[in-house]
Design an enzyme around this catalytic site. Structure first.
Site, PDB file in Angstrom:
ATOM      1  N   SER A 137      93.486 -15.470 -32.559  1.00  0.00           N
ATOM      2  CA  SER A 137      93.585 -16.306 -33.600  1.00  0.00           C
ATOM      3  C   SER A 137      93.939 -17.694 -33.020  1.00  0.00           C
ATOM      4  CB  SER A 137      94.508 -16.086 -34.875  1.00  0.00           C
ATOM      5  OG  SER A 137      94.237 -16.786 -36.108  1.00  0.00           O
ATOM      6  N   ASP A 243      86.325 -10.184 -40.839  1.00  0.00           N
ATOM      7  CA  ASP A 243      87.577 -11.096 -40.832  1.00  0.00           C
ATOM      8  C   ASP A 243      87.236 -12.167 -41.843  1.00  0.00           C
ATOM      9  OD1 ASP A 243      89.321 -12.894 -39.774  1.00  0.00           O
ATOM     10  OD2 ASP A 243      88.899 -12.689 -37.895  1.00  0.00           O
ATOM     11  N   HIS A 271      91.127  -9.267 -39.714  1.00  0.00           N
ATOM     12  CA  HIS A 271      91.711 -10.310 -38.631  1.00  0.00           C
ATOM     13  C   HIS A 271      92.690  -9.737 -37.533  1.00  0.00           C
ATOM     14  CE1 HIS A 271      92.122 -14.388 -37.501  1.00  0.00           C
ATOM     15  NE2 HIS A 271      93.351 -14.446 -37.476  1.00  0.00           N
TER      16      HIS A 271
END
Length: 291
Positions: A137, A243, A271
């Site tokens: 991320s 995601d 995610h």
């Protein structure tokens, strides 16, 4: 699982997934317990990190937004040293997060670049001029910037849940996610444990402000799109096809702009694929790093 090579091929909060805890018992028994350490950088920033493994090669784990070494990478800290005996695994709490406080992070338009510079300095302090990076991320964004800006230092890069720019629908989603009181207790718990019930909403809102500053300011949403073509390190992109934190267009965009990429898709992944599918994920990145 789907896997693609790019040759010829046209985030967010930590600790919210489930992961397997089955141990790599034989290999793990030969690896000492992870060590918690602290180092002060040239800019006086105090960085907390976890060190695991005994290898001569460096592997840096970069957590997501507000994340820490343990909240984001517990299965990797525990399993990767056994899978990668030639590597020493370093997982940091980024400046302003977790135990790398005070102070709290300042989310200026260049906070990713500042993290990239600090991460490179940390690794050099530990003894690794050259090293590989795993970034989730926000950490994947930092990894992209490191690989593009310090290309001679990054040996290999693996990222997931990351993007090089902010699209309009993502900016709108950030604003909708600002109020953490609308989140489930399960989603809030890991961050409240680190920052407190009052501190978490404050630092999360500051993160949202930072992302919107990048989107609405002079950068017009561009995080690191302009340096992708400078990345020379072999790059492994892992992606959860469900995601909810990044829009699908980011994946082909990254693959078409980074010269040497492979892609692995988890069809049911969201995610936090490195937590939800920890053993499979760790095997995939280990195989990539061993090539």
């Amino acid at each position: 699982m789907l896997r693609f090579g790019s040759r010829g091929c046209q985030r967010l909060v930590a600790g919210c997934g489930h992961f397997s805890t089955r141990k790599m018992s034989t290999a793990k028994s030969l690896v000492p317990e992870p060590q918690e350490k602290q180092v002060k950088l040239d800019n006086s920033t105090s960085i907390h990190y976890v060190e695991a493994g005994l290898g001569e090669k460096g592997l840096l784990l970069l957590p997501g937004a507000l994340g820490t070494a343990w909240s984001d990478f517990k299965p990797q800290i525990e399993q990767l040293p056994g899978l990668l005996p030639r590597y020493k695994v370093i997982a940091w709490d980024p400046p302003g997060y977790g135990k790398s406080r005070p102070p709290d992070k300042e989310f200026s338009e260049d906070f990713y670049e500042r993290d990239a510079q600090d991460a490179c300095e940390l690794m050099e302090r530990i003894g690794f001029r050259n090293f590989s990076v795993l970034g989730w991320s926000d950490g994947g964004i930092t990894g992209l910037i490191m690989a593009g800006t310090y290309s001679t230092r990054i040996e290999k890069l693996a990222i997931w849940g990351s993007n090089a720019y902010i699209a309009e629908e993502e900016a709108l989603a950030f604003e909708k996610m600002r109020d953490v009181s609308t989140w489930s207790a399960r989603m809030r718990a890991p961050m409240e444990k680190i920052y407190g019930a009052e501190g978490f909403p404050r630092i999360w809102s500051a993160w949202v402000d930072g992302m919107l500053r990048i989107y609405n300011g002079s950068r017009k949403g561009d995080i690191c799109r302009n340096i992708l073509k400078q990345i020379t390190a072999p790059t492994f992109i892992l992606h959860g096809s469900k995601d909810p934190m990044i829009i699908p267009e980011h994946i082909p965009m990254l693959m078409n702009n980074i010269r040497d990429t492979d892609l692995h898709v988890f069809p049911e992944g969201k995610h936090n694929i490195h937590l939800r599918y920890a053993e499979e994920f760790n095997k995939l990145v280990s195989d990539f790093l061993k090539k």
